[in-house]
Enzyme design. Structure first.
Site, mmCIF file in Angstrom:
data_model
loop_
_atom_site.group_PDB
_atom_site.id
_atom_site.type_symbol
_atom_site.label_atom_id
_atom_site.label_comp_id
_atom_site.label_asym_id
_atom_site.label_seq_id
_atom_site.Cartn_x
_atom_site.Cartn_y
_atom_site.Cartn_z
ATOM 1 N N ASP A 177 0.826 -1.204 0.000
ATOM 2 C CA ASP A 177 0.000 0.000 0.000
ATOM 3 C C ASP A 177 0.868 1.265 0.000
ATOM 4 O O ASP A 177 1.711 1.429 0.879
ATOM 5 C CB ASP A 177 -0.867 -0.054 1.272
ATOM 6 C CG ASP A 177 -2.162 0.700 1.131
ATOM 7 O OD1 ASP A 177 -2.365 1.346 0.092
ATOM 8 O OD2 ASP A 177 -2.971 0.637 2.077
ATOM 9 N N ASP A 234 -10.549 4.414 -0.832
ATOM 10 C CA ASP A 234 -11.132 3.432 0.089
ATOM 11 C C ASP A 234 -12.656 3.395 0.010
ATOM 12 O O ASP A 234 -13.314 4.440 -0.001
ATOM 13 C CB ASP A 234 -10.731 3.765 1.530
ATOM 14 C CG ASP A 234 -9.262 3.463 1.786
ATOM 15 O OD1 ASP A 234 -8.534 3.185 0.819
ATOM 16 O OD2 ASP A 234 -8.864 3.523 2.960
HETATM 17 C C1 GLA Z 1 -5.294 2.336 3.056
HETATM 18 C C2 GLA Z 1 -5.927 1.225 2.226
HETATM 19 C C3 GLA Z 1 -6.951 0.481 3.067
HETATM 20 C C4 GLA Z 1 -6.296 -0.068 4.318
HETATM 21 C C5 GLA Z 1 -5.620 1.071 5.086
HETATM 22 C C6 GLA Z 1 -4.799 0.539 6.265
HETATM 23 O O1 GLA Z 1 -6.206 3.346 3.368
HETATM 24 O O2 GLA Z 1 -6.523 1.736 1.064
HETATM 25 O O3 GLA Z 1 -7.535 -0.568 2.315
HETATM 26 O O4 GLA Z 1 -5.349 -1.032 3.945
HETATM 27 O O5 GLA Z 1 -4.742 1.799 4.241
HETATM 28 O O6 GLA Z 1 -4.117 1.552 6.937
#
Ligand code: GLA
Length: 393
Positions: free
Chosen positions: A148, A218
């Site tokens: 990520d 998200d």
């Molecule tokens: C980002 C990702 C989420 C999750 C968070 C965890 O926002 O897009 O899916 O993994 O980080 O901190």
């Protein structure tokens, strides 16, 4: 940029044929299915929660329906030791033991990190430790890595001096580096490219070894978030295929913020999109309705169809949208979506989706055969709802 993408594509092709590399095509020939801790447990997830999810995948029948990955998201990380080796924090007493437990249930274990020094929740990332972390994951028995962007974005900003082309290069390189490190371990580990922001990831996700890549921000557990994300995927079908999938984020089904019809839309749209089906609810406290939504065999078969083609929008008229997805054997999944706040009557012509009179239609949520009249099919579609069909000639 084009030269860079071509170079990445060339190195990807080389990797595909290198004997040590289990090519991306062999990993995840159909979109990954499983569970991830983030949408329900967030930063509180523990070893016990992950074991509980694994147990529930088995006892609920979800494993047998195809949900194989048990993915720990952010906040498992502890500190690095003097040699730089990463250790889990005290919520996770032993990753190898946890992997053994998950494997003993016929499931696979996923983990989470970042190409930056810190993850999105501020925990230890893999920046500068890529090869070391990949080896650690392989030694634990990890099968899936969600990687990520998070704090890597700051590094990209700093090093690219506002040059977008350079930013995109650094971004891709960050992911490519971890992909190479995973391949070097010799263990097949699904590579999930998460939320890069500097350049359209669908154009390069597969060149850096991604088996899936996040195409959106998200998801939230409410209709407008899910619908905005899901319907925005129109036009991305050509980037997906066996071993490399667009990922419009994990499922919210069963988390409580949507109606049953809205969750039905969520599942139907994700199936049409050949999206990864990663459940995000508390599997140990699931209602029969939630389980039924997550495990409808016909709907899963649309998502997992071996042709591996993502579906797309056929037409939209105001809040009414028709989408289809080619399936093996010449069939198609066809979805009538109603984005309006009230129920509405919708119809489509068989010719809209390439069929003639006499085609066979099955409603995949009721399991019943339905009939077109004079070459068109009409139905009442609930508010924020869907009618999902399998059509064959
Ligand atoms: C980002 C990702 C989420 C999750 C968070 C965890 O926002 O897009 O899916 O993994 O980080 O901190």
């Amino acid at each position: 940029m084009i030269a860079r993408i071509a170079a990445l594509a060339a190195s990807f092709l080389l990797l595909m044929f290198a004997p040590s590399a289990l090519g991306a095509e062999q990993l995840e020939a159909t979109p990954p299915m499983g569970w991830n801790s983030w949408n329900h447990f967030g930063g509180n997830v523990t070893d016990a929660d992950v074991r509980g999810a694994a147990d529930a995948l088995v006892s609920s029948g979800m494993r047998n329906a195809g949900y194989i990955y048990v993915n720990i998201d952010d906040t498992w990380q502890g500190k690095r030791d003097a040699q730089g080796v990463i250790h889990p924090n005290n919520k996770f007493p032993g990753m190898k033991a946890l992997a053994d437990y998950v494997h003993s249930k016929g499931l696979k274990l996923g983990i989470y990190s970042s190409p930056g020094p810190k993850t999105c929740a501020g925990y230890e990332g893999s920046y500068g430790h890529e090869a070391q972390d990949a080896k650690t994951y392989a030694a634990w028995g990890i099968d899936y890595l969600k990687y990520d962007e998070c704090s890597f974005g700051d590094i990209i900003e700093r090093e690219s001096h506002g040059d977008r082309r350079k930013a995109a290069e650094i971004e891709m390189h960050g992911y490519e580096k971890m992909h190479q490190a995973l391949v070097a371990t010799g263990r097949p580990i699904v590579f999930s490219v998460s939320s890069p922001v500097f350049y359209k990831v669908w154009e390069w996700g597969s060149a850096v070894g991604g088996n899936l890549w996040r195409t959106t921000g998200d998801i939230g557990d409410h209709y407008y978030s899910m619908a905005t994300i899901g319907f925005s995927q129109a036009g991305l079908a050509k980037y997906a295929g066996p071993g490399h999938w667009n990922d419009p984020d994990m499922l919210e089904v069963g988390n409580g913020g949507m109606t049953e019809e809205e969750y039905r839309t969520h599942m139907s749209l994700w199936a049409i999109l050949a999206a990864p089906l990663i459940a995000g609810n508390d599997l140990t406290k699931m209602s029969p309705e939630t389980l039924a939504l997550l495990t409808n065999k016909d709907v899963i078969a649309v998502d997992q169809d071996k042709l591996g083609r993502q579906g797309d929008r056929v037409w939209a008229v105001g809040p009414m949208e028709l989408w289809d997805k080619p399936l093996s054997g010449g069939a198609k999944a066809v979805a009538m979506f109603n984005r309006e706040d009230g129920a509405t009557s919708m119809a489509f012509n068989l010719s809209d989706v390439g069929f003639r009179q006499g085609a066979t239609l099955k409603d995949l949520w009721t399991g019943k055969e339905v009939h077109a009249r004079n070459g068109s099919y009409a139905a009442l579609v609930p508010a924020h709802g869907v009618v999902l069909l399998r059509v064959s000639q």
